[in-house]
Design an enzyme around this catalytic site. Structure first.
Site, PDB file in Angstrom:
ATOM      1  CB  SER A   1      40.677  88.372  93.286  1.00 41.76           C
ATOM      2  OG  SER A   1      39.501  87.587  93.253  1.00 41.76           O
TER       3      SER A   1
ATOM      4  N   GLY B   1      40.248  83.261  91.431  1.00 44.63           N
ATOM      5  CA  GLY B   1      38.883  83.456  90.989  1.00 44.63           C
ATOM      6  C   GLY B   1      37.941  83.763  92.129  1.00 44.63           C
ATOM      7  CG  ASP B   2      35.759  83.069  95.824  1.00 41.99           C
ATOM      8  OD1 ASP B   2      35.597  84.056  96.570  1.00 41.99           O
ATOM      9  OD2 ASP B   2      34.852  82.249  95.598  1.00 41.99           O
ATOM     10  CG  ASP B   3      36.867  86.208  99.117  1.00 43.12           C
ATOM     11  OD1 ASP B   3      36.569  87.189  98.417  1.00 43.12           O
ATOM     12  OD2 ASP B   3      36.053  85.596  99.822  1.00 43.12           O
TER      13      ASP B   3
END
Length: 436
Positions: free
Chosen positions: A256, A223-225
């Site tokens: 992502s 959900g992020d990098d």
């Protein structure tokens, strides 16, 4: 070299090249119960024991927090005698947080699952065993603004040397999955990292003020990098002054939709230097390699080398941001300007792209030394009318790039952007075949 591992309270840890054991009686029980086990590692350990030897119960319901703590404490006596391995057998092992120690390996067998207690949290190398952070409990509290403390990381390694985290499946971390900080000589290899793409701040691997790090052969849904290099935030990173440097990232696949395959920053105030990225694949990901910084950060991002990217369904191919303006407190120095220079990209193929590049330096502090060569970007048919190269306060050159770049990055024929020919010391580290 000396090893020391410290995990923050309430944080799940991960696999490292540390090892402990009970002794000959425990060792014979391990062999008779589990059979001979072989695995690749930086360092082999002389002793080994099973979590069951300490009374562990792998039913997914019984807490093993004190069992892990007791086992590690007792086995730590072997640190000066060849080290030891604690084997986590098949089963579901519920536990809160625990710290590992020097010269120790926590080894998860196939079908071993470490479950993090939702009110507590935990650690690893293995045969594709699993650590489940059960992060939905924490994500829900985050969204409802019910948290008074930072959410736990799954694996955090501090002030350590010669670290191996390999061959594991990590799922549903409350926040960042793997966070080595102030450490050196690190290999992260063969991890499968899985989180819902809408989960908050579930970065995959975040080397933070680390030297000589190798990340390879990983699959990350986040959900992020997927990977983010860091080195401290504003005045705190400037004061501590420990850069992330000599970082190799290769053969990683990332998904992502709302973040980057590889991010540099935005907490980069201690500096980021000599990063080598190659043979990466991104699918349905917001951007490829993104630089994030802002006025007040100070520090530097320099000598960045990227080649061999295979990208499919991206919002941006190239993205650099000089206005990532969050700050930890009002005490940052507004005169602290970051230096971003020596950024090299080559051999990139991208399909189904919305915007080719968004490159935004800082007024009176431009990003310089940008080189982009041999790049083919296929823009989504519905997006072709959008401005494909949006560039401000940047300088550099390009060659053989389609669609044509902005005027601030003029074409220079025969340019082949740099990628180092030398090998970093961490690339020369070979695994031994260890047996239990």
């Amino acid at each position: 070299m000396k090893q020391f591992l410290h995990l923050r309270n309430n944080h799940v840890l991960g696999v490292i090249s540390l090892i402990l054991i009970l002794g000959s009686l425990a060792e014979s029980r391990v062999y008779s119960e589990l059979g001979k086990i072989e695995y690749p590692a930086i360092n082999c350990r002389k002793h080994s024991a099973s979590l069951k030897d300490f009374g562990g119960v792998g039913d997914g319901k019984t807490s093993n927090t004190k069992i892990f703590q007791s086992a590690i404490s007792k086995l730590s006596q072997y640190a000066s005698d060849g080290g030891a391995t604690l084997i986590v057998p098949p089963g579901k092992w519920l536990t809160g947080p625990f710290n590992l120690t020097s010269h120790f390996t926590l080894f998860l067998q196939k079908d071993a699952v470490i479950l993090a207690s939702q009110e507590e949290m935990l650690p690893v190398e293995g045969q594709n065993g699993t650590i489940d952070g059960q992060g939905s409990y924490w994500w829900d509290k985050f969204h409802k603004k019910q948290l008074t403390l930072t959410r736990p990381y799954m694996i955090e390694i501090m002030y350590s040397d010669q670290i191996q985290i390999s061959d594991l499946t990590l799922v549903n971390s409350p926040t960042w999955f793997v966070h080595p900080i102030y450490s050196s000589n690190i290999i992260v290899k063969g991890l499968t990292i899985l989180a819902p793409v809408d989960s908050p701040n579930t970065d995959g691997i975040n080397p933070d003020s680390c030297t000589n790090t190798r990340i390879e052969d990983c699959y990350i849904v986040s959900g992020d990098d997927c990977i983010s290099a860091k080195s401290g935030w504003d005045e705190y990173g400037i004061k501590f002054g420990k850069p992330t440097q000599h970082l190799v990232i290769r053969r990683v696949t990332c998904i992502s939709p709302d973040s980057a395959m590889v991010a540099l920053g935005s907490e980069m105030s201690g500096g980021i230097d000599d990063v080598r990225v190659e043979d990466l694949t991104a699918i349905n990901t917001e951007s490829a390699v993104r630089i994030k910084t802002a006025v007040g950060r100070g520090g530097f991002v320099k000598n960045i080398f990227v080649r061999g990217l295979n990208l499919n369904t991206m919002k941006y191919v190239f993205w650099m941001t000089g206005s990532y303006g969050q700050h930890p407190d009002p005490n940052y120095d507004p005169e602290a300007l970051p230096t971003v220079t020596g950024i090299n990209f080559k051999d990139v193929v991208a399909k189904n792209v919305t915007i080719s590049a968004k490159l935004e330096g800082i007024s009176k502090d431009p990003f310089t030394g940008i080189c982009i060569s041999n790049v083919t970007i296929q823009v989504n048919e519905l997006k072709k009318k959008k401005l494909q190269w949006n560039c401000t306060d940047v300088a550099g050159v390009t060659n053989n790039v389609s669609p044509p770049p902005c005027a601030l990055l003029p074409q220079k024929d025969k340019t082949d952007c740099a990628f180092p020919n030398d090998k970093l010391p961490i690339e020369a580290v070979q695994f031994k075949t260890c047996s239990l």
